[in-house]
Design a protein around this motif. Structure first.
Motif, PDB file in Angstrom:
ATOM      1  N   MET A 237      11.452   8.550  20.629  1.00 52.48           N
ATOM      2  CA  MET A 237      12.195   9.611  21.007  1.00 52.48           C
ATOM      3  C   MET A 237      13.498   9.553  20.103  1.00 52.48           C
ATOM      4  SD  MET A 237      12.174  10.385  24.941  1.00 52.48           S
ATOM      5  CE  MET A 237      10.886  11.299  25.700  1.00 52.48           C
ATOM      6  N   ASN A 238      13.709   8.284  19.461  1.00 57.73           N
ATOM      7  CA  ASN A 238      14.802   8.195  18.317  1.00 57.73           C
ATOM      8  C   ASN A 238      14.664   8.812  17.182  1.00 57.73           C
ATOM      9  OD1 ASN A 238      16.665   6.637  20.234  1.00 57.73           O
ATOM     10  ND2 ASN A 238      15.498   4.810  20.168  1.00 57.73           N
ATOM     11  N   GLY A 239      13.394   9.316  16.912  1.00 52.65           N
ATOM     12  CA  GLY A 239      12.886   9.694  15.531  1.00 52.65           C
ATOM     13  C   GLY A 239      11.436   9.142  15.041  1.00 52.65           C
ATOM     14  N   SER A 240      11.061   9.437  13.851  1.00 50.63           N
ATOM     15  CA  SER A 240       9.910   8.978  13.189  1.00 50.63           C
ATOM     16  C   SER A 240      10.217   7.390  13.042  1.00 50.63           C
ATOM     17  CB  SER A 240       9.889   9.586  11.948  1.00 50.63           C
ATOM     18  OG  SER A 240       9.300  10.908  12.123  1.00 50.63           O
ATOM     19  N   VAL A 241       9.102   6.642  13.217  1.00 52.94           N
ATOM     20  CA  VAL A 241       9.142   4.980  13.129  1.00 52.94           C
ATOM     21  C   VAL A 241       8.076   4.662  12.347  1.00 52.94           C
ATOM     22  CG1 VAL A 241       9.478   2.876  14.245  1.00 52.94           C
ATOM     23  CG2 VAL A 241      10.406   4.989  15.213  1.00 52.94           C
ATOM     24  N   ARG A 242       7.975   3.663  11.346  1.00 55.45           N
ATOM     25  CA  ARG A 242       6.783   3.135  10.773  1.00 55.45           C
ATOM     26  C   ARG A 242       6.218   2.347  11.642  1.00 55.45           C
ATOM     27  NH1 ARG A 242       8.395   2.474   4.381  1.00 55.45           N
ATOM     28  NH2 ARG A 242       9.204   4.803   4.032  1.00 55.45           N
ATOM     29  N   PHE A 243       5.129   1.976  11.276  1.00 54.48           N
ATOM     30  CA  PHE A 243       4.056   1.253  12.214  1.00 54.48           C
ATOM     31  C   PHE A 243       4.843  -0.256  12.251  1.00 54.48           C
ATOM     32  CE2 PHE A 243       0.947  -1.928  13.093  1.00 54.48           C
ATOM     33  CZ  PHE A 243      -0.109  -1.532  14.072  1.00 54.48           C
ATOM     34  N   GLY A 244       5.254  -0.956  11.214  1.00 54.92           N
ATOM     35  CA  GLY A 244       5.877  -2.139  11.211  1.00 54.92           C
ATOM     36  C   GLY A 244       7.024  -2.138  12.255  1.00 54.92           C
TER      37      GLY A 244
ATOM     38  N   VAL B  52       0.849   9.914   6.919  1.00 58.12           N
ATOM     39  CA  VAL B  52       0.649   8.895   6.059  1.00 58.12           C
ATOM     40  C   VAL B  52       1.592   9.037   4.850  1.00 58.12           C
ATOM     41  CG1 VAL B  52      -1.001   7.919   4.186  1.00 58.12           C
ATOM     42  CG2 VAL B  52      -1.689   8.596   6.576  1.00 58.12           C
ATOM     43  N   LEU B  53       2.440   8.239   4.375  1.00 56.32           N
ATOM     44  CA  LEU B  53       3.404   8.561   3.425  1.00 56.32           C
ATOM     45  C   LEU B  53       2.836   8.064   2.117  1.00 56.32           C
ATOM     46  CD1 LEU B  53       6.612   6.766   5.357  1.00 56.32           C
ATOM     47  CD2 LEU B  53       5.802   9.205   5.268  1.00 56.32           C
ATOM     48  N   ALA B  54       3.376   8.884   1.134  1.00 51.92           N
ATOM     49  CA  ALA B  54       2.728   9.006  -0.321  1.00 51.92           C
ATOM     50  C   ALA B  54       3.531   7.884  -1.105  1.00 51.92           C
ATOM     51  CB  ALA B  54       2.785  10.216  -1.060  1.00 51.92           C
ATOM     52  N   GLU B  55       3.150   6.396  -0.412  1.00 51.26           N
ATOM     53  CA  GLU B  55       4.064   5.337  -1.178  1.00 51.26           C
ATOM     54  C   GLU B  55       3.034   4.232  -1.419  1.00 51.26           C
ATOM     55  OE1 GLU B  55       7.385   4.048   1.399  1.00 51.26           O
ATOM     56  OE2 GLU B  55       7.976   6.128   1.341  1.00 51.26           O
ATOM     57  N   LYS B  56       3.284   3.456  -2.060  1.00 47.67           N
ATOM     58  CA  LYS B  56       2.414   2.010  -2.455  1.00 47.67           C
ATOM     59  C   LYS B  56       3.334   0.833  -2.172  1.00 47.67           C
ATOM     60  CE  LYS B  56      -0.901   3.782  -5.280  1.00 47.67           C
ATOM     61  NZ  LYS B  56      -2.023   3.989  -6.105  1.00 47.67           N
TER      62      LYS B  56
ATOM     63  N   GLU C  72       3.661   6.384   9.332  1.00 35.97           N
ATOM     64  CA  GLU C  72       4.811   6.645  10.149  1.00 35.97           C
ATOM     65  C   GLU C  72       4.355   7.386  11.367  1.00 35.97           C
ATOM     66  OE1 GLU C  72       8.887   7.683   8.405  1.00 35.97           O
ATOM     67  OE2 GLU C  72       8.028   9.631   8.960  1.00 35.97           O
ATOM     68  N   TYR C  73       4.959   7.366  12.601  1.00 38.76           N
ATOM     69  CA  TYR C  73       4.611   8.078  13.913  1.00 38.76           C
ATOM     70  C   TYR C  73       5.698   8.623  14.336  1.00 38.76           C
ATOM     71  CZ  TYR C  73       0.425   5.235  13.513  1.00 38.76           C
ATOM     72  OH  TYR C  73      -0.799   4.640  13.029  1.00 38.76           O
ATOM     73  N   GLU C  74       5.278  10.040  14.841  1.00 45.49           N
ATOM     74  CA  GLU C  74       6.347  10.677  15.441  1.00 45.49           C
ATOM     75  C   GLU C  74       5.956  11.457  16.693  1.00 45.49           C
ATOM     76  OE1 GLU C  74       8.055  13.382  12.633  1.00 45.49           O
ATOM     77  OE2 GLU C  74       6.002  14.534  12.285  1.00 45.49           O
ATOM     78  N   LEU C  75       6.757  11.897  17.502  1.00 50.67           N
ATOM     79  CA  LEU C  75       6.514  12.779  19.003  1.00 50.67           C
ATOM     80  C   LEU C  75       6.083  13.897  18.384  1.00 50.67           C
ATOM     81  CD1 LEU C  75       9.148  11.461  21.403  1.00 50.67           C
ATOM     82  CD2 LEU C  75       6.843  10.721  21.149  1.00 50.67           C
ATOM     83  N   THR C  76       5.117  14.508  19.140  1.00 51.60           N
ATOM     84  CA  THR C  76       4.870  16.031  18.996  1.00 51.60           C
ATOM     85  C   THR C  76       5.692  16.857  19.742  1.00 51.60           C
ATOM     86  OG1 THR C  76       3.191  15.696  20.713  1.00 51.60           O
ATOM     87  CG2 THR C  76       2.347  15.375  18.474  1.00 51.60           C
ATOM     88  N   ASP C  77       5.492  18.068  19.702  1.00 47.73           N
ATOM     89  CA  ASP C  77       6.209  19.337  20.691  1.00 47.73           C
ATOM     90  C   ASP C  77       5.939  18.939  21.872  1.00 47.73           C
ATOM     91  OD1 ASP C  77       7.686  20.064  18.733  1.00 47.73           O
ATOM     92  OD2 ASP C  77       6.368  21.990  18.384  1.00 47.73           O
TER      93      ASP C  77
END
Length: 142
Positions: A53-60, A91-95, A100-105
């Motif tokens: 609920m604080n926003g998108s968060v990466r898995f780690g 999935v972020l286009a990074e190496k 990253e995970y975020e809440l849906t509506d």
């Protein structure tokens, strides 16, 4: 002797306990309730949703925020939340590969329920703990 529970005003004049639309004993409502509980029930699911609920968060970062959750349990619970439409995986286009995970509506729709749970906890949680501690102290031989 009549005891008052404080719940007397929570009854509805519309339902006299018989079968009616919207009656709490309606089997359809129970099925819907069970679906909701299944989607939210499970080890760490509520904590995961609350953290997101604080926003998108990466898995780690999510794993660090939820110590002592294991990687396996976090992955399993995120998959279930994603399957139930409560969490979106990006999935972020990074190496190296970053997720990253975020809440849906749909999950954001739970905000009022979370607020009510927090209000309930503030009202009854500490009192319940205090009463439990008092009972324990009274039971101890002294």
């Amino acid at each position: 002797m009549k005891f008052e529970t404080g719940m007397e005003n929570n009854t509805s004049d519309l339902c006299d306990g018989g079968e009616c639309e919207g009656c709490p004993t309606d089997p359809t409502l129970l099925i819907e309730f069970k679906h909701a509980i299944h989607a939210l029930g499970g080890k760490w699911k509520l904590e995961i949703l609350f953290t997101l609920m604080n926003g998108s968060v990466r898995f780690g970062a999510l794993r660090r925020a939820l110590v002592p959750i294991t990687q396996h349990v976090l992955t399993a619970q995120l998959r279930e939340l994603e399957h139930d439409g409560l969490v979106a995986r990006k999935v972020l286009a990074e190496k190296p590969l970053q997720v990253e995970y975020e809440l849906t509506d749909s999950a954001w729709g739970l905000t009022p329920a979370f607020r009510e749970l927090l209000a309930w906890s503030k009202l009854f949680g500490p009192r319940r703990h205090a009463e439990a501690n008092r009972t324990t102290l009274e039971a101890e031989p002294g």
